[in-house]
Design a protein around this motif. Sequence first.
Motif, PDB file in Angstrom:
ATOM      1  N   ARG A 109      55.451  11.479  23.014  1.00  0.00           N
ATOM      2  CA  ARG A 109      55.301  10.170  23.169  1.00  0.00           C
ATOM      3  C   ARG A 109      54.093   9.582  23.893  1.00  0.00           C
ATOM      4  NH1 ARG A 109      60.270   8.234  21.504  1.00  0.00           N
ATOM      5  NH2 ARG A 109      61.925   9.641  21.881  1.00  0.00           N
ATOM      6  N   ALA A 110      53.783   9.965  24.859  1.00  0.00           N
ATOM      7  CA  ALA A 110      52.238   9.536  25.653  1.00  0.00           C
ATOM      8  C   ALA A 110      51.066   9.777  24.933  1.00  0.00           C
ATOM      9  CB  ALA A 110      52.363  10.339  26.890  1.00  0.00           C
ATOM     10  N   GLU A 126      65.801  21.696  16.732  1.00  0.00           N
ATOM     11  CA  GLU A 126      65.105  21.143  15.564  1.00  0.00           C
ATOM     12  C   GLU A 126      65.177  19.611  15.257  1.00  0.00           C
ATOM     13  OE1 GLU A 126      64.496  22.302  10.921  1.00  0.00           O
ATOM     14  OE2 GLU A 126      66.487  22.485  11.997  1.00  0.00           O
ATOM     15  N   LEU A 127      66.745  19.378  15.304  1.00  0.00           N
ATOM     16  CA  LEU A 127      66.734  18.050  15.026  1.00  0.00           C
ATOM     17  C   LEU A 127      66.458  16.910  15.892  1.00  0.00           C
ATOM     18  CD1 LEU A 127      68.277  16.070  13.096  1.00  0.00           C
ATOM     19  CD2 LEU A 127      70.450  16.389  14.381  1.00  0.00           C
ATOM     20  N   ALA A 128      66.336  17.312  17.271  1.00  0.00           N
ATOM     21  CA  ALA A 128      65.732  16.246  18.354  1.00  0.00           C
ATOM     22  C   ALA A 128      64.331  16.076  18.073  1.00  0.00           C
ATOM     23  CB  ALA A 128      66.117  16.799  19.626  1.00  0.00           C
ATOM     24  N   VAL A 129      63.725  17.111  17.799  1.00  0.00           N
ATOM     25  CA  VAL A 129      62.118  17.166  17.606  1.00  0.00           C
ATOM     26  C   VAL A 129      61.839  16.419  16.333  1.00  0.00           C
ATOM     27  CG1 VAL A 129      60.296  18.449  17.191  1.00  0.00           C
ATOM     28  CG2 VAL A 129      61.824  19.345  18.936  1.00  0.00           C
ATOM     29  N   ALA A 130      62.656  16.608  15.358  1.00  0.00           N
ATOM     30  CA  ALA A 130      62.422  16.096  13.969  1.00  0.00           C
ATOM     31  C   ALA A 130      62.479  14.317  14.197  1.00  0.00           C
ATOM     32  CB  ALA A 130      63.238  16.400  12.907  1.00  0.00           C
ATOM     33  N   LEU A 131      63.601  13.927  14.905  1.00  0.00           N
ATOM     34  CA  LEU A 131      63.878  12.411  15.072  1.00  0.00           C
ATOM     35  C   LEU A 131      62.732  11.985  16.062  1.00  0.00           C
ATOM     36  CD1 LEU A 131      67.812  12.598  15.749  1.00  0.00           C
ATOM     37  CD2 LEU A 131      66.479  11.637  13.787  1.00  0.00           C
ATOM     38  N   THR A 132      62.275  12.568  16.793  1.00  0.00           N
ATOM     39  CA  THR A 132      61.253  11.902  17.672  1.00  0.00           C
ATOM     40  C   THR A 132      60.089  12.079  16.898  1.00  0.00           C
ATOM     41  OG1 THR A 132      62.286  13.083  19.787  1.00  0.00           O
ATOM     42  CG2 THR A 132      59.756  12.481  19.846  1.00  0.00           C
ATOM     43  N   GLN A 143      55.915   8.748  13.962  1.00  0.00           N
ATOM     44  CA  GLN A 143      55.216   8.326  12.743  1.00  0.00           C
ATOM     45  C   GLN A 143      55.442   7.114  12.217  1.00  0.00           C
ATOM     46  OE1 GLN A 143      57.059  11.533  10.277  1.00  0.00           O
ATOM     47  NE2 GLN A 143      55.098  12.534   9.964  1.00  0.00           N
ATOM     48  N   GLN A 144      56.337   6.571  12.591  1.00  0.00           N
ATOM     49  CA  GLN A 144      57.010   5.226  12.296  1.00  0.00           C
ATOM     50  C   GLN A 144      56.167   4.169  13.085  1.00  0.00           C
ATOM     51  OE1 GLN A 144      60.967   4.555  12.017  1.00  0.00           O
ATOM     52  NE2 GLN A 144      61.080   2.459  11.510  1.00  0.00           N
ATOM     53  N   ALA A 145      55.822   4.540  14.391  1.00  0.00           N
ATOM     54  CA  ALA A 145      55.085   3.670  15.161  1.00  0.00           C
ATOM     55  C   ALA A 145      53.712   3.710  14.894  1.00  0.00           C
ATOM     56  CB  ALA A 145      55.344   4.270  16.731  1.00  0.00           C
ATOM     57  N   LEU A 173      64.421   2.421   8.471  1.00  0.00           N
ATOM     58  CA  LEU A 173      63.231   2.759   7.925  1.00  0.00           C
ATOM     59  C   LEU A 173      62.828   2.319   6.563  1.00  0.00           C
ATOM     60  CD1 LEU A 173      60.387   3.900   7.812  1.00  0.00           C
ATOM     61  CD2 LEU A 173      61.623   6.113   7.149  1.00  0.00           C
ATOM     62  N   GLN A 174      64.334   2.367   5.794  1.00  0.00           N
ATOM     63  CA  GLN A 174      63.955   1.883   4.549  1.00  0.00           C
ATOM     64  C   GLN A 174      64.037   0.431   4.583  1.00  0.00           C
ATOM     65  OE1 GLN A 174      63.071   3.998   2.664  1.00  0.00           O
ATOM     66  NE2 GLN A 174      64.648   5.536   2.073  1.00  0.00           N
ATOM     67  N   ARG A 175      64.710  -0.005   5.441  1.00  0.00           N
ATOM     68  CA  ARG A 175      64.636  -1.695   5.670  1.00  0.00           C
ATOM     69  C   ARG A 175      63.424  -2.009   5.891  1.00  0.00           C
ATOM     70  NH1 ARG A 175      69.578  -3.937   9.328  1.00  0.00           N
ATOM     71  NH2 ARG A 175      69.192  -5.952   8.109  1.00  0.00           N
ATOM     72  N   GLN A 176      62.828  -1.414   6.917  1.00  0.00           N
ATOM     73  CA  GLN A 176      61.244  -1.657   7.152  1.00  0.00           C
ATOM     74  C   GLN A 176      60.396  -1.718   6.021  1.00  0.00           C
ATOM     75  OE1 GLN A 176      59.587   0.387  10.611  1.00  0.00           O
ATOM     76  NE2 GLN A 176      57.732  -0.520  10.363  1.00  0.00           N
ATOM     77  N   ARG A 177      60.548  -0.643   5.135  1.00  0.00           N
ATOM     78  CA  ARG A 177      59.779  -0.384   4.202  1.00  0.00           C
ATOM     79  C   ARG A 177      60.100  -1.612   2.849  1.00  0.00           C
ATOM     80  NH1 ARG A 177      60.095   5.181   1.849  1.00  0.00           N
ATOM     81  NH2 ARG A 177      58.192   4.938   0.757  1.00  0.00           N
ATOM     82  N   GLY A 178      61.305  -2.136   3.068  1.00  0.00           N
ATOM     83  CA  GLY A 178      61.649  -3.170   2.059  1.00  0.00           C
ATOM     84  C   GLY A 178      62.143  -2.521   0.738  1.00  0.00           C
TER      85      GLY A 178
END
Length: 407
Positions: free
Chosen positions: A127-128, A153-159, A164-166, A197-202
Amino acid sequence: MIRGVLLIALLVVAASVVGLGIARGSGYVLIAYEGFRYESSLWVFLAALLVLWLAFYLLRVLLRVLGVSSALANPWSRRHRSRRGRKASEQGLLELAEGRWSPALKHLRLAAEQDPQPLMYYLGAARAANQLGDYESSDNLLERALTRQPRAELAVALTHAELQQARGNLQGAHDTLSAMLERHPHHPEVLRRLLDLQRQRGDSAAVVGLLPELRKQKVLADSELRDIERQAWRAALLDASLHGHEQGDTLQPLHNTWQQMGQAHRNDPELLLIYTEQLRQAGAEAQAEETLRAALKKHYEPRLVELYGQLRGSDTGRQLQSAEAWLSEHAEDPVLLRALARMSLHHQLWGKARDYYEASLGFSRDPQTCAELARLLNRLGETERSNQLFQEGLGLFNSRTPLPAPR
């Protein structure tokens, strides 16, 4: 104090017992093994055992002291590495919370290398690095975290998706979350992140596609889910109309989207209003009128009546009769009366239209109604009354939309 007294008492008792034993006899101990032979009195043998035990104990204490001293003196000892790791983790987490990205990256990376469970430190360091714009280092840290703790794996992928979204890489975040949804089909957090994410993408179609699984897994409260669902269908109807314009076939995409909706949503006044308004803009007023008339027979809604009065159906006489039938239950609704006035104008029933406008104003002094009646009176030659209504309507409009104070 009490423990000291008890200890002295025990020593005195033990010495007394030993003294009595010695006085009664010295005893004899013989140890013989092949060529080895040992002889002594019992008390000398016991004293030798005691001396050997004390020597062993003192040797252990000495070795322990020497080991601690060497650890303190050696900066690369395990003790020093552990201390540095704890200090780095404390400083790194604090710096991360305070937004001091560069020192946080340094300390969290160090803490991750020292700790046997480094996941949280690697995620914080990633994050930093992401905040510093060093995306390559951020991704490398996430890969390192996955290598050290493959089960995370799931925790890493969510982060990773969050970072990526940021960065604005919405497609990358979508690919990451979609892959996780395939591996963990019903995971609530993956569904929630993908929905955001889909709402942000419209992407209203994608949001609609997620709704059944969101409802099944109870990811959101029912009220929140209904609001999201309504917003998604609203956006889908507008998108369908836009795509229809672009493709030269305005109505078909709009009809297809409307048919995909459940009956409950087709009865929703807000969605029904959007659908019929899009039909109107596409030139299908007759179809919009039929749809609204069928809906208003089931459930009376002033917002729909307002649009109904602006439409020209294929049979305007039938349209007027249908609306007049609603007067039996809604005779004091100013919106219905104004709609009837507009439909009367379509048939050039000037007197009837005037009566409906006057009746509407009797229940609500609305600026729009004032303006429409003023135009009708002007056509009928009643200029003075028309000007009065124009002035009244303008005053009502200004009172509802006050001008900003001058600076």
